[in-house]
Write a protein that holds these residues in place. Structure first.
Motif, PDB file in Angstrom:
ATOM      1  N   VAL A 110     103.336 -29.743  29.558  1.00 50.99           N
ATOM      2  CA  VAL A 110     104.173 -30.043  28.391  1.00 50.99           C
ATOM      3  C   VAL A 110     103.294 -30.275  27.169  1.00 50.99           C
ATOM      4  N   THR A 111     102.222 -31.032  27.337  1.00 47.26           N
ATOM      5  CA  THR A 111     101.294 -31.284  26.230  1.00 47.26           C
ATOM      6  C   THR A 111     100.685 -29.985  25.728  1.00 47.26           C
ATOM      7  N   TRP A 147     102.960 -33.064  32.949  1.00 49.41           N
ATOM      8  CA  TRP A 147     102.794 -33.547  31.581  1.00 49.41           C
ATOM      9  C   TRP A 147     101.662 -32.845  30.857  1.00 49.41           C
ATOM     10  N   TRP A 148     100.665 -32.381  31.584  1.00 45.55           N
ATOM     11  CA  TRP A 148      99.609 -31.582  30.953  1.00 45.55           C
ATOM     12  C   TRP A 148     100.170 -30.262  30.457  1.00 45.55           C
TER      13      TRP A 148
END
Length: 122
Positions: A10-11, A7-8
């Motif tokens: 993707v962010t 998720w990091w």
């Protein structure tokens, strides 16, 4: 890869994608830089012209991706774009730690960093 979850990444990808368009929005800073520091249009033109030559070394991002991985390259590029854009905003707002005679040169250097970050992100 240890330490950087998906998720990091993707962010970072979303943030990097959003901020890559900022180099085309330089006109937002132009009037303020002219007013605040008395820069000429020619000085501002060189700010975005010189970094364009970084395209000649864009292949380095591919080599870097091969060596350290896609996630790390994306993270480095996103951080570079974020940091340089924030510093440009601080300078344009007049809250500068840079002497007025070096503003154009500093903006050019920051734009080079911004373009390099964009190359890494894209």
């Amino acid at each position: 890869m240890v330490g950087i979850g998906p998720w990091w990444v993707v962010t970072g990808a979303i943030y990097g994608g959003i901020t890559t368009g900022i180099s085309f929005a330089f006109s937002i800073y132009s009037p303020q830089l002219k007013k605040e520091y008395g820069l000429t249009q020619a000085e501002l033109d060189s700010t975005n012209t010189i970094p364009s030559f970084l395209g000649l070394v864009a292949w380095i991002s591919g080599r870097l991706t091969y060596r350290i991985g896609c996630r790390r390259v994306l993270l480095i590029g996103s951080l570079a774009v974020s940091l340089t854009t924030t510093l440009q905003w601080i300078i344009a707002r007049g809250n500068s730690f840079v002497p007025s005679q070096y503003v154009a040169l500093t903006f050019t250097a920051l734009t080079c960093g911004q373009y390099a970050g964009c190359v890494l992100v894209t």
